[in-house]
Each structure stands twice: as structure tokens, then as C-alpha cells.
Design an enzyme around this catalytic site. Structure first.
Site, PDB file in Angstrom:
ATOM      1  N   ASP A   1     -18.574  15.854 -71.643  1.00  0.00           N
ATOM      2  CA  ASP A   1     -19.814  15.477 -72.324  1.00  0.00           C
ATOM      3  C   ASP A   1     -19.240  14.562 -73.465  1.00  0.00           C
ATOM      4  O   ASP A   1     -18.054  13.998 -73.369  1.00  0.00           O
ATOM      5  CB  ASP A   1     -20.563  16.228 -72.505  1.00  0.00           C
ATOM      6  CG  ASP A   1     -21.992  15.776 -72.613  1.00  0.00           C
ATOM      7  OD1 ASP A   1     -22.313  14.827 -73.452  1.00  0.00           O
ATOM      8  OD2 ASP A   1     -23.075  16.247 -71.992  1.00  0.00           O
TER       9      ASP A   1
ATOM     10  N   HIS B   1     -17.720  11.601 -72.372  1.00  0.00           N
ATOM     11  CA  HIS B   1     -19.010  10.513 -72.199  1.00  0.00           C
ATOM     12  C   HIS B   1     -18.719   9.550 -73.576  1.00  0.00           C
ATOM     13  O   HIS B   1     -19.458   8.997 -73.698  1.00  0.00           O
ATOM     14  CB  HIS B   1     -20.272  11.130 -72.435  1.00  0.00           C
ATOM     15  CG  HIS B   1     -20.830  11.807 -71.187  1.00  0.00           C
ATOM     16  ND1 HIS B   1     -21.750  12.456 -71.225  1.00  0.00           N
ATOM     17  CD2 HIS B   1     -20.119  12.078 -69.778  1.00  0.00           C
ATOM     18  CE1 HIS B   1     -22.261  13.089 -69.990  1.00  0.00           C
ATOM     19  NE2 HIS B   1     -20.809  12.800 -69.260  1.00  0.00           N
TER      20      HIS B   1
END
EC number: 3.2.1.15
Length: 368
Positions: free
Chosen positions: A207, A229
Site C-alpha cells: 500500500d 502504492h
């Protein structure tokens, strides 16, 4: 255990025979300032009065927090050996810090191991097992966390709500989650903070490497991010505090990640993002977007329809370079009408992917 306590009892027992010499009293005071604990309950219940706390191979029981949020001002906390946690489905956190002028560090070779694979099911915080947040660095003031080695957190690693906090040379390694269902394993989540300085971090996860949801005077520099991410602002909006101001993200690399640079604001919410600078960011192996800035998030996903309630102003993108995968988009900008302004866009050189045909309301100076 708190061995200094045993010394204190022995000294008291000798009072009946003779009063201790002044040097012995001084000795006792000095020794009682350092406390070594081998159980989480000892550390939580007996930390008061310790100027240095050593956490020696702590095994935190299932469903409990290693809570060091009420230590004396000026305390130094040291992790020794391997810190582990019992398994239970609950929201956590597994560790909590707080206080003023606190120093948190580890001895050589120490590791804080969340053994996250016991919770990983590919759903993160979106469903499946209830997974504990890992570490709360909340209510810390004028403090430093340095050199921690963190491994395999169930979900988000370090949540920051602090004032004047330095996080130096932190390693968060959730790479085992790549093939084992790790999800929502953010590195650093920052909110409601003033003065947060993250330097030299290494984050391997699934993430955001860093996600700044609110706060001001925030710096992330010298970071190495992979697998996740990217370097994110937001999503901003829909919280108690919805202002992000004066943020610098610089001299960092993002590899094998979904995004490189990302700013996202919430659909139909209010707030502001201002005075944000990304500079000297190197990208490689990006699978979705090199740079993505969008004002359309709702329930954690883009809607494709931007709104203007969270303007993005005084943004600088300077020296963001590198490569994305062939089916990735190099730059995507989706702004509401007039809600993105005063941008500086220099030295952006992202290659290898596609040009977006869906950009909207790109401010003067930027390119999409």
C-alpha cells in the site's frame, strides 16, 4: 524483569544494621533509572520512574497492546532481541507510544515482528479477518524514533499523530506479503500532525509508502519505497482535519509499485492541499501511474467525476523522472473546474507508458 527493584529491597533490608553511605544512595538512584522488562505487562505497569526502558525479547499476549504512552518525559525506550505478538482478530494497536522528549530505538539485530501472515487474507481492512493496526505514534511531542526494524505488520504499520517528531532510518519490510495476501500495509500514515520528519526510511509493502491525510510541516526525504502504492497525499477530505500544508517529499526512489507520486482528494468533500513539493523522485517498474493527481475519490475508489471542495494549490513537481510499464499511464491529472492552481512543473521526465486522454482541467504549466 525490573532487576533494579530487587536491589532497592535489598538496600532497604540493610537499613536496620546501618545507614547506607551517601555513595550507595547515589548508586541506587543511578541504577533505578534503567529498567529491563521481559513481559509486556511489566513495561506497561511499571515504566514510571525509569529514564531508560529496555524491552528484552517481549512476547505481547494476544489482544493486548504494548502500551508505552504514559512514560515519564525524557524517557528512552530500547528494543532488544525479537518482539512478537500473540494472535487475535482485533483492531489493535499492537504498540502505542506517547509523551514528550521521548527517544525510541533498538539495539543491534533487534526486530519487531508482527508475523502478519497469520492475518493476511488479501482483504486488508476491507473485510475478512479483523486485523490489528501495528504501531501508534500518537501524542508524541519533541521526540525521535530511530533505527527500528519492523517486519510483517498485519495491516498499516506506523500511524503518526504527533508534534515535532523525527523518524530516522526506519525499515518496514512487509515483502513477505507480496505473495501471501498482504494488503493495506501502509508504511507511514500521518494525520493531525505538525512537524513530522521522516528521513532514510525503507518501506517494502502492498500500500502507500507514506500517506499524508492531514497535517502541516511534514518532510519525507531519502526514502526507498517498493511494492506498494507510492508517495501519497490523501485521500484528503471527510475527516475531522482535512488540511494538508507545507509538505516536502524529496530525494527518494519508488520501484515496482502501482504509483510513483499520488495526490487524491475526496469527492464532494471540503478541505485543502497547499504548499506541497515533490522533488528529485526516481521511478522504475511503475504499473499504474507515474504521477496521478485526482479530485474524485469516494469510498476509497476514483469516480471519474472531480469536485472542487478540496483545492490543490501551490504544488511543485520538480525532477520526477523514471520509467513505467508499457500499459501504465505516465501522468494523469483530473481536477475540478478551477480547483487546481499555482502549480510549478519542472524536470518531469517519465517514459515507457501511455499518455492519458482523460485528463481534465490541467492547470497552467503542468502537462498531461
Amino acid at each position: 524483569m525490573r532487576s533494579v527493584k530487587l536491589f532497592g529491597l535489598a538496600a532497604l533490608g540493610s537499613l536496620g544494621a546501618a545507614a547506607p553511605a551517601p555513595s550507595r544512595v547515589s548508586d541506587l538512584t543511578k541504577r533505578s533509572s534503567t529498567c529491563t522488562f521481559t513481559a509486556a505487562s511489566q513495561a506497561t505497569e511499571s515504566a514510571s520512574g525509569c529514564s531508560e526502558i529496555v524491552l528484552d525479547n517481549i512476547e505481547v499476549p494476544a489482544g493486548e497492546t504494548l502500551d508505552l504512552s504514559d512514560v515519564d518525559d525524557g524517557t528512552t525506550i530500547v528494543f532488544e532481541g525479537t518482539t512478537t505478538f500473540g494472535y487475535k482478530e482485533w483492531s489493535g494497536p499492537l504498540i502505542r507510544f506517547g509523551g514528550k522528549d521521548i527517544t525510541i530505538k533498538q539495539n543491534s539485530g533487534a526486530v519487531i515482528d508482527g508475523e502478519g501472515s497469520r492475518w493476511w487474507d488479501g482483504e486488508g481492512t476491507n473485510g475478512g479477518k479483523t486485523k490489528p493496526k501495528f504501531m501508534y505514534a500518537h501524542s508524541l511531542e519533541d521526540s525521535t524514533i530511530t533505527g527500528l526494524s519492523i517486519k510483517n505488520t498485519p495491516v498499516q504499520a506506523i500511524s503518526v499523530q504527533a508534534t515535532n517528531l523525527y523518524l530516522i532510518d526506519i525499515t518496514i519490510d512487509n515483502s513477505d506479503g507480496d505473495d501471501n495476501g498482504g494488503h493495506n500495509t501502509d508504511g507511514f500514515d500521518i494525520s493531525e500532525s505538525t512537524g513530522v520528519y521522516i528521513r532514510g526510511a525503507t518501506v517494502k509493502n502492498q500500500d502507500d509508502c507514506i500517506a499524508i491525510n492531514s497535517g502541516e510541516n511534514i518532510e519525507f526525504s531519502g526514502g526507498t519505497c517498493s511494492g506498494g502504492h507510492g508517495l501519497s497525499i490523501g485521500s484528503v477530505g471527510g475527516r475531522d482535519d482535512n488540511t494538508v500544508k507545507n509538505v516536502t517529499i524529496t530525494d527518494s526512489t519508488v520501484t515496482d509499485s502501482a504509483n510513483g507520486v499520488r495526490i487524491k482528494t475526496v469527492y464532494d468533500a471540503t478541505g485543502s492541499v497547499s504548499q506541497v513539493t515533490y522533488s528529485n523522485i526516481k521511478l522504475s517498474g511503475i504499473t499504474d501511474y507515474g504521477i496521478v493527481i485526482e479530485q474524485d475519490y469516494e469510498n476509497g475508489s476514483p469516480t471519474g467525476t472531480p469536485t472542487t471542495g478540496v483545492p490543490i494549490t501551490d504544488l511543485t513537481i520538480d525532477g520526477v523522472t523514471g520509467t513505467v510499464e508499457s500499459d501504465a499511464v505516465e501522468v494523469y491529472i483530473l481536477c475540478g473546474d478551477g480547483s487546481c492552481s499555482d502549480w510549478t512543473w519542472e524536470g518531469v521526465d517519465i517514459t515507457g507508458g501511455e499518455k492519458s486522454s482523460k485528463c481534465e482541467n490541467v492547470p497552467s504549466g503542468a502537462s498531461c
